[in-house]
Design a protein around this motif. Structure first.
Motif, PDB file in Angstrom:
ATOM      1  N   ARG A  43       0.832  -1.190   0.000  1.00  0.00           N
ATOM      2  CA  ARG A  43       0.000   0.000   0.000  1.00  0.00           C
ATOM      3  C   ARG A  43       0.870   1.243   0.000  1.00  0.00           C
ATOM      4  O   ARG A  43       2.067   1.186   0.280  1.00  0.00           O
ATOM      5  CB  ARG A  43      -0.930   0.012   1.218  1.00  0.00           C
ATOM      6  N   LEU A  44       0.227   2.353  -0.335  1.00  0.00           N
ATOM      7  CA  LEU A  44       0.800   3.679  -0.156  1.00  0.00           C
ATOM      8  C   LEU A  44      -0.208   4.489   0.635  1.00  0.00           C
ATOM      9  O   LEU A  44      -1.408   4.440   0.346  1.00  0.00           O
ATOM     10  CB  LEU A  44       1.045   4.359  -1.512  1.00  0.00           C
ATOM     11  N   ASP A  45       0.250   5.241   1.619  1.00  0.00           N
ATOM     12  CA  ASP A  45      -0.665   6.083   2.376  1.00  0.00           C
ATOM     13  C   ASP A  45      -1.311   7.117   1.470  1.00  0.00           C
ATOM     14  O   ASP A  45      -0.779   7.462   0.406  1.00  0.00           O
ATOM     15  CB  ASP A  45       0.083   6.783   3.504  1.00  0.00           C
ATOM     16  N   ALA A  46      -2.440   7.632   1.883  1.00  0.00           N
ATOM     17  CA  ALA A  46      -3.152   8.621   1.071  1.00  0.00           C
ATOM     18  C   ALA A  46      -2.291   9.831   0.772  1.00  0.00           C
ATOM     19  O   ALA A  46      -2.388  10.419  -0.314  1.00  0.00           O
ATOM     20  CB  ALA A  46      -4.440   9.041   1.780  1.00  0.00           C
ATOM     21  N   ASP A  47      -1.425  10.223   1.719  1.00  0.00           N
ATOM     22  CA  ASP A  47      -0.601  11.409   1.507  1.00  0.00           C
ATOM     23  C   ASP A  47       0.732  11.102   0.825  1.00  0.00           C
ATOM     24  O   ASP A  47       1.610  11.955   0.759  1.00  0.00           O
ATOM     25  CB  ASP A  47      -0.361  12.146   2.826  1.00  0.00           C
ATOM     26  N   SER A  48       0.877   9.878   0.307  1.00  0.00           N
ATOM     27  CA  SER A  48       2.039   9.509  -0.494  1.00  0.00           C
ATOM     28  C   SER A  48       1.605   9.304  -1.940  1.00  0.00           C
ATOM     29  O   SER A  48       0.434   9.096  -2.238  1.00  0.00           O
ATOM     30  CB  SER A  48       2.682   8.231   0.049  1.00  0.00           C
ATOM     31  N   GLU A  49       2.579   9.358  -2.836  1.00  0.00           N
ATOM     32  CA  GLU A  49       2.306   9.249  -4.269  1.00  0.00           C
ATOM     33  C   GLU A  49       3.171   8.139  -4.862  1.00  0.00           C
ATOM     34  O   GLU A  49       4.084   7.640  -4.225  1.00  0.00           O
ATOM     35  CB  GLU A  49       2.659  10.558  -4.973  1.00  0.00           C
ATOM     36  N   GLY A  50       2.855   7.795  -6.112  1.00  0.00           N
ATOM     37  CA  GLY A  50       3.791   6.969  -6.844  1.00  0.00           C
ATOM     38  C   GLY A  50       3.303   5.601  -7.235  1.00  0.00           C
ATOM     39  O   GLY A  50       2.101   5.338  -7.331  1.00  0.00           O
ATOM     40  N   LEU A  51       4.275   4.704  -7.444  1.00  0.00           N
ATOM     41  CA  LEU A  51       4.029   3.435  -8.101  1.00  0.00           C
ATOM     42  C   LEU A  51       3.290   2.449  -7.211  1.00  0.00           C
ATOM     43  O   LEU A  51       3.681   2.209  -6.066  1.00  0.00           O
ATOM     44  CB  LEU A  51       5.367   2.825  -8.544  1.00  0.00           C
ATOM     45  N   LEU A  52       2.256   1.866  -7.782  1.00  0.00           N
ATOM     46  CA  LEU A  52       1.484   0.832  -7.124  1.00  0.00           C
ATOM     47  C   LEU A  52       1.307  -0.311  -8.122  1.00  0.00           C
ATOM     48  O   LEU A  52       0.999  -0.083  -9.293  1.00  0.00           O
ATOM     49  CB  LEU A  52       0.120   1.377  -6.703  1.00  0.00           C
ATOM     50  N   LEU A  53       1.531  -1.525  -7.652  1.00  0.00           N
ATOM     51  CA  LEU A  53       1.319  -2.717  -8.467  1.00  0.00           C
ATOM     52  C   LEU A  53       0.039  -3.385  -8.012  1.00  0.00           C
ATOM     53  O   LEU A  53      -0.169  -3.587  -6.804  1.00  0.00           O
ATOM     54  CB  LEU A  53       2.505  -3.669  -8.322  1.00  0.00           C
ATOM     55  N   LEU A  54      -0.830  -3.721  -8.957  1.00  0.00           N
ATOM     56  CA  LEU A  54      -2.068  -4.433  -8.654  1.00  0.00           C
ATOM     57  C   LEU A  54      -2.096  -5.727  -9.452  1.00  0.00           C
ATOM     58  O   LEU A  54      -1.651  -5.771 -10.602  1.00  0.00           O
ATOM     59  CB  LEU A  54      -3.299  -3.595  -9.002  1.00  0.00           C
ATOM     60  N   THR A  55      -2.631  -6.776  -8.830  1.00  0.00           N
ATOM     61  CA  THR A  55      -2.702  -8.063  -9.515  1.00  0.00           C
ATOM     62  C   THR A  55      -3.772  -8.932  -8.881  1.00  0.00           C
ATOM     63  O   THR A  55      -4.240  -8.664  -7.773  1.00  0.00           O
ATOM     64  CB  THR A  55      -1.335  -8.785  -9.466  1.00  0.00           C
ATOM     65  N   ASP A  56      -4.129 -10.001  -9.585  1.00  0.00           N
ATOM     66  CA  ASP A  56      -4.996 -11.036  -9.031  1.00  0.00           C
ATOM     67  C   ASP A  56      -4.204 -12.319  -8.792  1.00  0.00           C
ATOM     68  O   ASP A  56      -4.776 -13.381  -8.562  1.00  0.00           O
ATOM     69  CB  ASP A  56      -6.183 -11.303  -9.950  1.00  0.00           C
ATOM     70  N   HIS A  57      -2.884 -12.215  -8.835  1.00  0.00           N
ATOM     71  CA  HIS A  57      -1.984 -13.357  -8.651  1.00  0.00           C
ATOM     72  C   HIS A  57      -1.611 -13.437  -7.164  1.00  0.00           C
ATOM     73  O   HIS A  57      -0.733 -12.720  -6.695  1.00  0.00           O
ATOM     74  CB  HIS A  57      -0.739 -13.168  -9.518  1.00  0.00           C
ATOM     75  N   GLY A  58      -2.279 -14.328  -6.443  1.00  0.00           N
ATOM     76  CA  GLY A  58      -2.115 -14.391  -4.997  1.00  0.00           C
ATOM     77  C   GLY A  58      -0.705 -14.727  -4.548  1.00  0.00           C
ATOM     78  O   GLY A  58      -0.192 -14.148  -3.581  1.00  0.00           O
ATOM     79  N   ALA A  59      -0.051 -15.667  -5.232  1.00  0.00           N
ATOM     80  CA  ALA A  59       1.311 -16.052  -4.827  1.00  0.00           C
ATOM     81  C   ALA A  59       2.273 -14.885  -4.987  1.00  0.00           C
ATOM     82  O   ALA A  59       3.148 -14.667  -4.143  1.00  0.00           O
ATOM     83  CB  ALA A  59       1.780 -17.251  -5.651  1.00  0.00           C
ATOM     84  N   LEU A  60       2.091 -14.108  -6.042  1.00  0.00           N
ATOM     85  CA  LEU A  60       2.968 -12.953  -6.245  1.00  0.00           C
ATOM     86  C   LEU A  60       2.735 -11.915  -5.149  1.00  0.00           C
ATOM     87  O   LEU A  60       3.694 -11.324  -4.628  1.00  0.00           O
ATOM     88  CB  LEU A  60       2.705 -12.329  -7.616  1.00  0.00           C
ATOM     89  N   GLN A  61       1.494 -11.679  -4.794  1.00  0.00           N
ATOM     90  CA  GLN A  61       1.200 -10.741  -3.706  1.00  0.00           C
ATOM     91  C   GLN A  61       1.925 -11.153  -2.432  1.00  0.00           C
ATOM     92  O   GLN A  61       2.523 -10.325  -1.740  1.00  0.00           O
ATOM     93  CB  GLN A  61      -0.307 -10.674  -3.451  1.00  0.00           C
ATOM     94  N   HIS A  62       1.901 -12.430  -2.127  1.00  0.00           N
ATOM     95  CA  HIS A  62       2.559 -12.920  -0.911  1.00  0.00           C
ATOM     96  C   HIS A  62       4.065 -12.688  -0.978  1.00  0.00           C
ATOM     97  O   HIS A  62       4.665 -12.168  -0.024  1.00  0.00           O
ATOM     98  CB  HIS A  62       2.262 -14.403  -0.727  1.00  0.00           C
ATOM     99  N   TRP A  63       4.684 -13.037  -2.086  1.00  0.00           N
ATOM    100  CA  TRP A  63       6.135 -12.931  -2.194  1.00  0.00           C
ATOM    101  C   TRP A  63       6.606 -11.481  -2.146  1.00  0.00           C
ATOM    102  O   TRP A  63       7.664 -11.181  -1.592  1.00  0.00           O
ATOM    103  CB  TRP A  63       6.620 -13.599  -3.483  1.00  0.00           C
ATOM    104  N   LEU A  64       5.846 -10.585  -2.712  1.00  0.00           N
ATOM    105  CA  LEU A  64       6.274  -9.190  -2.742  1.00  0.00           C
ATOM    106  C   LEU A  64       6.005  -8.450  -1.439  1.00  0.00           C
ATOM    107  O   LEU A  64       6.622  -7.422  -1.175  1.00  0.00           O
ATOM    108  CB  LEU A  64       5.596  -8.455  -3.901  1.00  0.00           C
ATOM    109  N   THR A  65       5.087  -8.922  -0.631  1.00  0.00           N
ATOM    110  CA  THR A  65       4.762  -8.220   0.610  1.00  0.00           C
ATOM    111  C   THR A  65       5.382  -8.869   1.842  1.00  0.00           C
ATOM    112  O   THR A  65       5.476  -8.224   2.889  1.00  0.00           O
ATOM    113  CB  THR A  65       3.238  -8.134   0.810  1.00  0.00           C
ATOM    114  N   ASP A  66       5.809 -10.123   1.752  1.00  0.00           N
ATOM    115  CA  ASP A  66       6.434 -10.788   2.891  1.00  0.00           C
ATOM    116  C   ASP A  66       7.857 -10.246   3.059  1.00  0.00           C
ATOM    117  O   ASP A  66       8.690 -10.374   2.158  1.00  0.00           O
ATOM    118  CB  ASP A  66       6.484 -12.298   2.656  1.00  0.00           C
TER     119      ASP A  66
END
Length: 210
Positions: free
Chosen positions: A46-69
């Protein structure tokens, strides 16, 4: 034939919530739904509301886990405007790690946690970024500087708390890269799908297979 996963890069503007629904005050603040008409994708981190910039969105659950762990230490790069000009002592403190208090799951209990070592450098000139809307509060008597900060963890409001801890409050924070993915070619509020080359590289880095 199974549906292919979706991978989206979004340049989140200032003030936009990193979620599709504002449960606290529906309709009062912009959300991802106002920009991305793609169903069933979710932000990676996530990015806080008062921050800007790059956000990655996906429906790939395994990728979400690997990038956030945090165990996998995927780098995220930020350009950070701070009040005053940090000296080498302050920069070295940031590089070595800062003790930050954090709330444990037991309500009311706070503990100290040291941030991981980070890559920190003072940018020689202001980065080429679109103006923020609204602009930051500017005071002629107080100089500002831009830092490039590369983290491999994502504690709550970590960058802001780190710079404040060494006496240089954050005025503006822009995430410019997640691993090898960057903001290049996107304006605030714009999004695009990853290219095939980007997708393969991301999956290879994250889970060892394209």
């Amino acid at each position: 034939m199974p549906r292919s996963n979706r991978y989206i890069l979004f340049y989140k503007p200032y003030g936009v919530l990193t979620q599709f629904t504002d449960r606290r005050d529906p309709g009062s603040r912009p959300t991802l739904k106002d920009f991305i008409p793609v169903p069933k994708v979710y932000p990676v981190g996530r990015l806080d509301a008062d921050s800007e910039g790059l956000l990655l969105l996906t429906d790939h659950g395994a990728l979400q886990h690997w990038l956030t762990d945090p165990r996998y230490q995927h780098p995220r790069t930020y350009w950070v405007q701070v009040e005053h000009i940090p000296d080498e002592t302050a920069l070295e403190k940031l590089r070595q790690g800062i003790n930050l208090s954090h709330q444990t799951r037991r309500a009311g209990v706070k503990q100290q946690r040291q941030t991981r070592s980070a890559q920190i450098q003072l940018l020689p000139e202001d980065p080429d970024l679109p103006p923020r809307d609204p602009p930051i509060r500017s005071r002629k008597s107080i100089p500002t500087a831009w830092l490039e900060i590369v983290l491999t963890e994502g504690l709550n409001r970590q960058v802001r708390r780190m710079t404040a801890a060494v006496g240089f409050p954050t005025l503006r924070l822009v995430r410019v890269a997640i691993a090898h993915l960057t903001l290049q070619g996107l304006a605030p509020g714009e999004w695009r799908d990853l290219t095939e080359t980007e997708r393969k590289s991301l999956l290879t880095r994250a889970i060892g297979s394209p």
